[in-house]
Enzyme design. Structure first.
Site, PDB file in Angstrom:
ATOM      1  N   SER A 114      68.370  82.873  94.585  1.00 10.78           N
ATOM      2  CA  SER A 114      67.541  82.180  95.568  1.00 10.78           C
ATOM      3  C   SER A 114      66.682  83.172  96.352  1.00 10.78           C
ATOM      4  O   SER A 114      65.866  83.866  95.775  1.00 10.78           O
ATOM      5  CB  SER A 114      68.413  81.323  96.489  1.00 10.78           C
ATOM      6  OG  SER A 114      68.649  80.063  95.902  1.00 10.78           O
ATOM      7  N   LYS A 166      61.831  62.796 116.501  1.00  6.83           N
ATOM      8  CA  LYS A 166      62.362  63.887 117.318  1.00  6.83           C
ATOM      9  C   LYS A 166      63.825  64.197 116.993  1.00  6.83           C
ATOM     10  O   LYS A 166      64.255  65.352 117.099  1.00  6.83           O
ATOM     11  CB  LYS A 166      62.202  63.563 118.812  1.00  6.83           C
ATOM     12  CG  LYS A 166      62.532  64.724 119.735  1.00  6.83           C
ATOM     13  CD  LYS A 166      61.605  65.902 119.461  1.00  6.83           C
ATOM     14  CE  LYS A 166      61.911  67.078 120.388  1.00  6.83           C
ATOM     15  NZ  LYS A 166      61.070  68.244 120.059  1.00  6.83           N
TER      16      LYS A 166
END
Length: 309
Positions: A114, A166
């Protein structure tokens, strides 16, 4: 016989100087900095270990190697399953900047997957051990949903927010389909950035890369067959190769980044603190956010007994 004060003073000074240089020799033996006193051409070793959470130290080490005229080339020694996207990209950019001044090779240790593989792509050549775990060209986000657990224990939560997104990813409720799509778009964009790096540096077509860039990991031997790495060998092999590339004859002198301490007490306290931290906090927690990170559970299943990350 009468003692001459000047002779005894010189004798005492010599003893103090011998003691001082013996102390310096011992400390540099411990910290691996002794080779820094030689004037021969050197190969720098830049270690990248563990989950990548911050780029500061690695970037600083690379910059210092870039300024050192005696260091003719640098080997990145990567032993990492990846980590945060931003720090992985920052280290990648620092390596690309270093390559403007020095030749840089990559040596893969146990794991270079990765984000660890993204950084490796910045090297001029990549050398892996046959059994190195690498690849995992992918991106991932982690979230935890504790809504059902909270219901069982009788805990209720309320949220007051300024916008509907949010509290996206909040652990107190299930995500909506719209929120999942929004986050999927973020992950996909980060994934495309990763693909661009591999295509640009490894000269693999995007179509061919997408066939294997689905999060899977490979051995070093498999990765070489796929064009993800160039050679099979250990770090010594990489050092010898780089030494030949930069024109160093004979056994190359290798140097590691020098950690600066204000005093001897700082050094011993730092070492003691590092040892205690290793004993009490051996498992590394993964922060929330998008990561270039191989799945830790899957890696443990594939790893030999006793291997940790």
């Amino acid at each position: 016989m009468k003692r001459h004060p000047v002779i005894w003073g010189i004798f005492l000074l010599l003893i103090l100087l011998i003691g001082f240089f013996s102390l310096i020799y011992g400390v540099t033996s411990i910290t691996g900095m002794r080779d820094g006193f030689t004037t021969a051409d050197k190969i720098g070793i830049a270690p990248i270990d563990g989950v990548i959470k911050d780029s500061t130290d690695v970037v600083k080490n690379l910059q210092e190697f870039g300024k050192d005229d005696s260091v003719k080339g640098v080997v990145l020694r990567i032993n990492s399953p990846g980590g945060g996207v931003a720090p992985s990209q920052e280290i990648y950019e620092a390596v690309m900047e270093l390559r403007k001044k020095k030749r840089v090779l990559v040596s893969m240790s146990s794991v270079a997957a990765s984000g660890g593989y993204l950084i490796a792509c910045a090297g001029e050549k990549i050398i892996a051990n046959p059994g190195t775990l690498t690849g995992s060209v992918s991106a991932i986000m982690y979230f935890t949903n504790a809504e059902e657990l909270m219901k069982k224990v009788g805990v209720k939560a309320s949220t007051i927010k300024s916008g509907k997104y949010k509290d996206i990813g909040s652990p107190i409720r299930e995500m909506t389909g719209e929120e999942k799509a929004l986050l999927q778009g973020l992950v996909d964009d980060i994934y495309i950035q990763f693909l661009d790096v591999v295509v640009r540096n490894r000269r693999i077509s995007e179509e061919a890369l997408k066939q294997i860039a689905d999060g899977r990991i490979f051995t070093g031997k498999q990765a070489q067959q796929l064009g993800l790495v160039d050679y099979l060998g250990d770090m010594e092999y990489a050092v010898r190769m780089l030494a030949k590339m930069v024109g160093i004859s004979g056994e190359p002198v290798v140097v590691y980044p020098q950690k600066k301490y204000e005093s001897m007490l700082d050094y011993f306290f730092e070492r003691a603190g590092s040892t205690m931290a290793h004993v009490f906090f051996r498992d590394q927690t993964i922060p929330y956010g998008i990561h270039y990170l191989v799945d830790s559970y899957g890696l443990r299943m594939l790893a030999p007994a006793g291997m940790e990350q």
